[in-house]
Motif scaffolding. Structure first.
Motif, short mmCIF file in Angstrom:
data_model
loop_
_atom_site.label_atom_id
_atom_site.label_comp_id
_atom_site.label_asym_id
_atom_site.label_seq_id
_atom_site.Cartn_x
_atom_site.Cartn_y
_atom_site.Cartn_z
N GLN A 165 24.11 -12.33 -5.44
CA GLN A 165 22.87 -11.63 -5.81
C GLN A 165 23.12 -10.70 -6.99
O GLN A 165 22.37 -10.70 -7.98
CB GLN A 165 22.32 -10.84 -4.61
N GLY A 202 24.08 -12.74 -10.17
CA GLY A 202 22.90 -13.43 -10.70
C GLY A 202 22.00 -12.48 -11.48
O GLY A 202 21.52 -12.80 -12.57
N GLU A 216 18.68 -17.62 -12.15
CA GLU A 216 18.49 -18.64 -11.11
C GLU A 216 19.45 -19.81 -11.29
O GLU A 216 20.00 -20.33 -10.31
CB GLU A 216 17.04 -19.11 -11.06
N ALA A 217 19.67 -20.22 -12.52
CA ALA A 217 20.61 -21.33 -12.79
C ALA A 217 22.02 -20.93 -12.37
O ALA A 217 22.74 -21.74 -11.77
CB ALA A 217 20.57 -21.71 -14.26
N TRP A 218 22.43 -19.69 -12.68
CA TRP A 218 23.77 -19.26 -12.29
C TRP A 218 23.90 -19.23 -10.76
O TRP A 218 24.89 -19.69 -10.21
CB TRP A 218 24.10 -17.88 -12.87
N LYS A 219 22.88 -18.72 -10.08
CA LYS A 219 22.92 -18.67 -8.62
C LYS A 219 23.00 -20.08 -8.02
O LYS A 219 23.74 -20.31 -7.06
CB LYS A 219 21.69 -17.94 -8.07
N GLU A 220 22.23 -21.01 -8.58
CA GLU A 220 22.27 -22.39 -8.09
C GLU A 220 23.65 -23.00 -8.31
O GLU A 220 24.18 -23.68 -7.42
CB GLU A 220 21.20 -23.23 -8.78
N ASP A 221 24.24 -22.79 -9.49
CA ASP A 221 25.59 -23.30 -9.77
C ASP A 221 26.60 -22.70 -8.79
O ASP A 221 27.47 -23.41 -8.27
CB ASP A 221 26.02 -22.98 -11.21
N THR A 241 26.05 -21.44 -5.79
CA THR A 241 25.80 -21.96 -4.44
C THR A 241 26.32 -23.38 -4.30
O THR A 241 26.96 -23.73 -3.29
CB THR A 241 24.29 -21.91 -4.12
N GLN A 242 26.10 -24.21 -5.30
CA GLN A 242 26.60 -25.59 -5.26
C GLN A 242 28.13 -25.61 -5.22
O GLN A 242 28.72 -26.39 -4.49
CB GLN A 242 26.08 -26.39 -6.47
N GLU A 243 28.75 -24.75 -5.99
CA GLU A 243 30.22 -24.70 -5.98
C GLU A 243 30.74 -24.22 -4.63
O GLU A 243 31.76 -24.73 -4.16
CB GLU A 243 30.71 -23.78 -7.12
#
Length: 190
Positions: free
Chosen positions: A155, A158, A174-179, A181-183
């Protein structure tokens, strides 16, 4: 942004360290925050705060059991006395000669070294170096509330990525948070 000193090192190892601070310094650090301990010669250690512990002392024990403690006495105890506060920090990387590594540091900080809160620029710089390699240090920790630390850190990071992106702040955050989370999902699966 000015450097925010949050405390001084009490004890350390290569996997983490404990910093002590006064109660009035406690406003700056937060659970999950990235901190750094500059050690000179282009070397500094980075870590995530995973616990903030406020010890008691004899006077606090007496005040807790007393009736009708005035606001003035409470304020005096918090602002003028030295209330012992400890920050537990998990080492997640280091910087050597301007390059950030998501590895355990070759050597820990030393007693009484100053610990600083990382500003948004530091946070973006650290989290952008490599492919989230520092997550493995958090995931392998035994005594750390892993899920909560990572959630708080993601949080905060991001938000920092959004601030550093300027006009495209929300999409970049949001893109950084998604990356991230995926990692994390990939680390947990693999």
């Amino acid at each position: 942004m000015a450097q925010i000193e949050i405390g001084r090192l009490l004890r350390a190892g290569t996997t983490g360290f404990i910093a002590g601070c006064r109660f009035n310094q406690l406003e700056a650090p937060a659970f999950g925050a990235l901190v750094r301990a500059p050690l000179g010669a282009g070397y500094q250690v980075y870590g995530l705060i995973y616990d903030i512990h406020i010890d008691d002392d004899g006077l606090v024990r007496q005040l807790v059991t007393a009736e009708n403690v005035s606001e003035e006495v409470m304020r005096d105890n918090r602002e003028r006395r030295i209330v012992p506060v400890e920050l537990s920090v998990l080492a997640v990387g280091y910087e050597q000669d301007g390059k950030v590594y998501h590895l355990l540091p070759p050597r820990p900080p030393l007693s009484l070294d100053v610990i600083y809160l990382c500003d948004d620029k530091d946070l973006v710089r650290f989290t952008s170096a490599g492919r989230f390699g520092y997550f493995r240090h958090v995931l392998r920790s035994q005594d750390v509330p892993v899920g909560e630390v990572l959630a708080a850190h993601i949080q905060q990071a991001g938000t920092a990525h959004g601030k550093e992106s300027g006009k495209s702040a929300l999409p970049r955050a949001e893109a950084w948070k998604e990356d991230a989370t995926q990692e994390l999902i990939n680390f947990i699966k693999g």
